[in-house]
Write a protein that holds these residues in place. Structure first.
Motif, mmCIF file in Angstrom:
data_model
loop_
_atom_site.group_PDB
_atom_site.id
_atom_site.type_symbol
_atom_site.label_atom_id
_atom_site.label_comp_id
_atom_site.label_asym_id
_atom_site.label_seq_id
_atom_site.Cartn_x
_atom_site.Cartn_y
_atom_site.Cartn_z
ATOM 1 N N ASN A 94 0.832 -1.205 0.000
ATOM 2 C CA ASN A 94 0.000 0.000 0.000
ATOM 3 C C ASN A 94 0.866 1.255 0.000
ATOM 4 O O ASN A 94 0.549 2.254 0.637
ATOM 5 C CB ASN A 94 -0.910 -0.023 1.237
ATOM 6 N N TRP A 95 1.952 1.231 -0.750
ATOM 7 C CA TRP A 95 2.983 2.259 -0.645
ATOM 8 C C TRP A 95 2.495 3.639 -1.059
ATOM 9 O O TRP A 95 2.930 4.643 -0.481
ATOM 10 C CB TRP A 95 4.197 1.854 -1.494
ATOM 11 N N GLU A 96 1.608 3.737 -2.049
ATOM 12 C CA GLU A 96 1.181 5.063 -2.501
ATOM 13 C C GLU A 96 0.436 5.817 -1.400
ATOM 14 O O GLU A 96 0.673 7.002 -1.171
ATOM 15 C CB GLU A 96 0.292 4.930 -3.745
ATOM 16 N N THR A 97 -0.455 5.120 -0.692
ATOM 17 C CA THR A 97 -1.195 5.748 0.399
ATOM 18 C C THR A 97 -0.253 6.126 1.536
ATOM 19 O O THR A 97 -0.356 7.212 2.122
ATOM 20 C CB THR A 97 -2.290 4.803 0.913
ATOM 21 N N GLU A 98 0.677 5.209 1.861
ATOM 22 C CA GLU A 98 1.638 5.486 2.930
ATOM 23 C C GLU A 98 2.509 6.698 2.578
ATOM 24 O O GLU A 98 2.779 7.556 3.430
ATOM 25 C CB GLU A 98 2.535 4.266 3.160
ATOM 26 N N SER A 112 -6.547 10.827 10.450
ATOM 27 C CA SER A 112 -5.654 9.889 9.768
ATOM 28 C C SER A 112 -6.161 9.443 8.413
ATOM 29 O O SER A 112 -5.425 8.806 7.665
ATOM 30 C CB SER A 112 -5.429 8.654 10.646
ATOM 31 N N GLY A 113 -7.421 9.708 8.071
ATOM 32 C CA GLY A 113 -7.914 9.379 6.741
ATOM 33 C C GLY A 113 -8.633 8.050 6.681
ATOM 34 O O GLY A 113 -8.559 7.217 7.580
ATOM 35 N N THR A 114 -9.329 7.845 5.558
ATOM 36 C CA THR A 114 -10.168 6.656 5.416
ATOM 37 C C THR A 114 -9.373 5.366 5.427
ATOM 38 O O THR A 114 -9.853 4.334 5.897
ATOM 39 C CB THR A 114 -10.966 6.743 4.100
ATOM 40 N N GLU A 115 -8.137 5.388 4.923
ATOM 41 C CA GLU A 115 -7.341 4.161 4.885
ATOM 42 C C GLU A 115 -6.979 3.683 6.292
ATOM 43 O O GLU A 115 -6.675 2.516 6.500
ATOM 44 C CB GLU A 115 -6.060 4.380 4.076
#
Length: 252
Positions: A110-114, A214-217
Motif C-alpha cells: 500500500n505504498w502510494e497511500t503510505e 488519519s484518513g479513510t485508509e
C-alpha cells in the motif's frame, strides 16, 4: 512486493544549529515536537527507540555529526520493509538554521497511500518543530497522546473540533482559540497550523496542541498529539482528560 522511496523536506527554523540539534537528536528534544516517546543513544552505531502507544520501533544510528548531521535506519520487517531518516543542518545568517529531512526506505504493497500520508504528516511535524524551537527552545515538553478510531469523515471531525475549540470563523492561522477540558485549566491560544483536512495545531503560552485526522485508509481516526511545557505538568492525568475529551466529542 516492496517499493523503494525517498522523500525530502526543507524548512528554515528560527533557531541556532545547536538548538536544532538538541531538538532532533535527543530523546527529550524529539518528545517536544514529535508524537510518542523517543530515546536516542549518542554516537554512530548506537540505537534509538520510539514508543507510540505501545508500538515500539528501533533503529541504528548511521550518522552522528553534532550540529550538522543525524541519521538512523530502522530494523527491517519480515517483508523487507524499512525506514531511514537523515537530518542535515546548515546554519544561516542572524541565528537561523535550514533543516533538510530525507526519509527513504522500502514501503509495502500500500505504498502510494503510505507515501502521501508521510508527505502531509511531515508538514505537521516539521511545523510543530518550527513552533517548538521558536517559542519553547531549551524546554523539554511532556508528550500527551489520545485516540478516537472511527471518528468520522474529515468534514464531520473538523466541524466538531472547531466548535469544541471555540473557533467561530474560518480555521486559519492566527484564529483565536478558547476552550476547556474537564479537569484541566482553561486553554487560551491561537491556531498556529491550519492544514485541514488533515491536521490542526494550536499554540498557547505553555503548550502545543496537535489534532490529526488519519484518513479513510486508517479508519477515519482522530489522533491527538500534544506537547506540554508548563511547570509541574502531569502527563498521565492530562492524557486521561484528553482521552475522555476526544471520546465524548460530538461528531456527525
Amino acid at each position: 512486493m516492496g517499493h523503494a522511496f525517498e522523500l525530502t523536506k526543507d524548512i528554515e527554523l528560527a533557531a541556532t544549529p545547536e538548538q536544532v540539534w538538541e531538538a532532533i537528536a535527543t530523546g527529550p528534544g524529539i518528545d517536544s515536537w514529535f508524537m510518542g516517546r523517543s530515546e536516542v543513544n549518542p554516537g554512530e552505531g548506537s540505537r534509538t527507540r520510539h514508543d507510540m502507544a505501545g508500538f515500539v520501533s528501533e533503529a541504528t544510528v548511521t550518522g552522528w555529526e553534532p550540529g550538522k548531521r543525524f541519521a538512523y535506519r530502522g530494523d527491517a520487517g519480515p517483508d523487507g520493509t524499512f525506514m531511514a531518516i537523515e537530518y542535515l543542518i546548515e546554519g544561516r545568517e542572524q541565528g537561523s538554521t535550514t533543516l533538510r529531512l530525507v526519509q527513504s526506505g522500502v514501503l509495502g504493497d500500500n505504498w502510494e497511500t503510505e507515501y502521501e500520508a508521510m508527505k502531509v504528516g511531515w508538514d505537521m511535524y516539521l511545523g510543530t518543530l518550527a513552533a517548538y524551537v521558536a517559542h519553547f527552545a531549551g524546554r523539554a515538553g511532556a508528550p500527551v497522546t489520545a485516540f478516537r478510531p472511527q471518528a468520522g469523515t474529515p468534514d464531520q471531525v473538523w466541524a466538531a473540533v472547531a466548535h469544541a475549540l471555540g473557533i467561530s470563523g474560518p480555521v486559519t492561522e492566527g484564529a483565536p482559540v478558547r476552550f476547556t477540558v474537564d479537569g484541566l485549566p482553561p486553554v487560551d491560544g491561537v491556531v498556529d497550523l491550519a492544514g485541514l483536512p488533515t491536521y490542526l495545531g494550536v499554540r498557547t503560552d505553555d503548550a502545543l496542541y496537535r489534532f490529526l485526522h488519519s484518513g479513510t485508509e486508517r479508519g477515519n481516526a482522530l489522533v491527538l498529539g500534544h506537547h506540554l511545557f508548563g511547570p509541574q505538568q502531569d502527563p498521565e492525568r492530562t492524557g486521561q482528560a484528553w482521552q475522555n475529551w476526544v471520546a465524548a466529542l460530538p461528531i456527525g
